[in-house]
Design a protein around this motif. Structure first.
Motif, PDB file in Angstrom:
ATOM      1  N   ILE A 136       6.773  29.617  14.590  1.00 29.03           N
ATOM      2  CA  ILE A 136       7.827  29.648  13.576  1.00 29.03           C
ATOM      3  C   ILE A 136       8.966  28.777  14.092  1.00 29.03           C
ATOM      4  O   ILE A 136       9.470  28.994  15.199  1.00 29.03           O
ATOM      5  N   ILE A 137       9.342  27.782  13.322  1.00 30.87           N
ATOM      6  CA  ILE A 137      10.459  26.922  13.723  1.00 30.87           C
ATOM      7  C   ILE A 137      11.753  27.570  13.258  1.00 30.87           C
ATOM      8  O   ILE A 137      11.936  27.842  12.070  1.00 30.87           O
ATOM      9  N   LEU A 151      18.085  19.097   6.299  1.00 28.11           N
ATOM     10  CA  LEU A 151      17.602  19.279   7.674  1.00 28.11           C
ATOM     11  C   LEU A 151      16.225  19.956   7.677  1.00 28.11           C
ATOM     12  O   LEU A 151      15.334  19.569   8.433  1.00 28.11           O
ATOM     13  N   VAL A 152      16.067  20.972   6.818  1.00 27.53           N
ATOM     14  CA  VAL A 152      14.778  21.667   6.726  1.00 27.53           C
ATOM     15  C   VAL A 152      13.688  20.699   6.290  1.00 27.53           C
ATOM     16  O   VAL A 152      12.588  20.673   6.857  1.00 27.53           O
ATOM     17  N   PRO A 164       6.254  27.430   9.198  1.00 30.82           N
ATOM     18  CA  PRO A 164       7.440  27.846   8.443  1.00 30.82           C
ATOM     19  C   PRO A 164       8.707  27.447   9.183  1.00 30.82           C
ATOM     20  O   PRO A 164       8.776  27.553  10.417  1.00 30.82           O
ATOM     21  N   VAL A 165       9.688  26.967   8.449  1.00 31.20           N
ATOM     22  CA  VAL A 165      10.990  26.611   9.026  1.00 31.20           C
ATOM     23  C   VAL A 165      12.007  27.616   8.505  1.00 31.20           C
ATOM     24  O   VAL A 165      12.195  27.749   7.290  1.00 31.20           O
ATOM     25  N   LEU A 179      13.899  35.605   8.889  1.00 27.43           N
ATOM     26  CA  LEU A 179      13.172  35.441  10.144  1.00 27.43           C
ATOM     27  C   LEU A 179      12.326  36.678  10.431  1.00 27.43           C
ATOM     28  O   LEU A 179      11.168  36.573  10.869  1.00 27.43           O
ATOM     29  N   GLN A 180      12.883  37.843  10.169  1.00 32.75           N
ATOM     30  CA  GLN A 180      12.148  39.090  10.358  1.00 32.75           C
ATOM     31  C   GLN A 180      10.869  39.080   9.533  1.00 32.75           C
ATOM     32  O   GLN A 180       9.791  39.448  10.021  1.00 32.75           O
ATOM     33  N   ASN A 181      10.968  38.647   8.289  1.00 27.46           N
ATOM     34  CA  ASN A 181       9.802  38.610   7.413  1.00 27.46           C
ATOM     35  C   ASN A 181       8.763  37.595   7.874  1.00 27.46           C
ATOM     36  O   ASN A 181       7.555  37.832   7.759  1.00 27.46           O
ATOM     37  N   LYS A 182       9.218  36.464   8.381  1.00 24.49           N
ATOM     38  CA  LYS A 182       8.275  35.454   8.890  1.00 24.49           C
ATOM     39  C   LYS A 182       7.519  36.002  10.105  1.00 24.49           C
ATOM     40  O   LYS A 182       6.311  35.767  10.263  1.00 24.49           O
TER      41      LYS A 182
END
Length: 353
Positions: A136-137, A151-152, A164-165, A179-182
């Motif tokens: 995960i980026i 940027l993404v 995923p970014v 981020l938690q979900n990723k």
């Protein structure tokens, strides 16, 4: 075909034991989350914000993170702080790559306020992906940068949209839930998401995630063209949801209590000796109506249990049933409104044509 009480109870018992075993097996597994990035990219502050606890010291200075550092959290979660491969002492390169290979997920940090995805960072990423693609980026410090969507897209373009970014701010907490979900997405594939979820302080969003997913699964079962054939799968989804929510909130539920709750709410036949076809439980099974009712009953059950856990209400039939019925009514009204909106859109489309 009819389901009598004995058949129902036997099926329920089998499903309950199976789902319990699946969850318990997760709780014995270890989770390895490896972080890689420059010292100023906010790795430590991100983990602290994610777990809502100061578990990693912040403020490392350049040159300090040249070795691998394990940070144990609770019993079964280990965060690993690593430098970029270009900063690793050469004799430690093989050890570092082994950590990447054995990690459940790798958080590859970039600094939105700096040079995003520099040549060194891109080379590091290419070396890491040779041993692991569970990456995960994390684009941190978006509060100190402009034009985050650009940027993404730049990162996605230069990494071929493989990973995923997630743009976040570890200072303000922006997008930490994203981020938690990723992380949960990756860990779910490895059957380790429940273990991670129950150690997070923020549980509401996780509960919502599970409830909505169970609703979708139930709707698919309710739309089955063969009423009665999917009685057990529907029970499986609902029992699994009850157990996951009880584990998430650390409020164990017994088999008998779970059975009683399910009968009194979703089945709605408490005290009766005969349980008929699923079409009796989910009116209109095999149709769009059946799908919506199956989904609505599961979602209402999930939200009712979530509400009771969050408000420390004993999970008993007399407490659950009125909450469930209120939420079920709301779910059905919402479904009806969505169908009406869809019909209006169709009418508008016809008119415009």
């Amino acid at each position: 075909m009819e389901f009598n009480k004995e058949e129902f109870e036997k099926s329920f018992d089998e499903v309950f034991e199976q789902k319990s075993e699946e969850i318990n097996s997760q709780l014995d597994r270890k989770i390895l989350i490896t972080m890689v990035g420059d010292v100023n990219c906010g790795k430590s502050s991100t983990i602290n914000k994610l777990m809502k606890e100061d578990i990693v010291s912040v403020g490392a200075k350049p040159g300090e993170t040249i070795h691998i550092k394990e940070i144990p959290y609770k019993e079964n979660i280990i965060f690993v702080d690593t430098p970029g491969l270009d900063d690793v002492v050469k004799e430690n390169t093989e050890v570092t790559l082994k950590y990447y290979k054995n990690s459940d997920v790798i958080l590859f940090f970039l600094n939105a306020a700096g040079t995003v995805l520099s040549e060194n960072e891109l080379n590091n990423l290419k070396e890491i992906e040779k041993v692991s693609q569970e990456i995960i980026i994390v684009l941190n410090k978006i509060d100190a940068a402009d034009d985050i969507p650009a940027l993404v897209k730049y990162i996605q373009d230069h990494t071929e949209y493989k990973y995923p970014v997630t743009p976040i701010s570890s200072r303000t907490g922006e997008n930490i839930i994203m981020l938690q979900n990723k992380l949960l997405d990756v860990l779910e594939k490895k059957s380790k998401d429940i273990m991670f979820a129950m150690n997070l302080k923020e549980k509401a969003s996780i509960a919502n995630r599970w409830i909505l997913a169970a609703g979708v699964s139930s709707a698919a079962i309710g739309a089955s063209p063969i009423p009665g054939s999917d009685f057990i799968p529907l029970i499986g989804v609902q029992v699994g949801l009850m157990l996951k929510l009880s584990t998430l909130y650390d409020k164990p539920i017994s088999k008998e209590n779970a059975k009683e709750l399910l009968i009194a709410t979703v089945v709605g036949n408490a005290g009766k000796t005969i349980f008929r076809q699923i079409v009796k439980i989910v009116p209109g099974a095999g149709s769009i109506i059946g799908a919506s009712v199956a989904g609505a009953t599961t979602v209402a059950l999930g939200y009712a249990i979530k509400y009771m856990h969050e408000n420390n209400i004993d999970l008993q039939v007399e407490h659950l049933k009125p909450i469930y019925e209120m939420l079920l009514k709301k779910e059905k009204e919402k479904e009806k409104q969505q169908n009406c909106d869809g019909d209006d859109n169709d009418d508008n489309n016809i008119t415009s044509v």
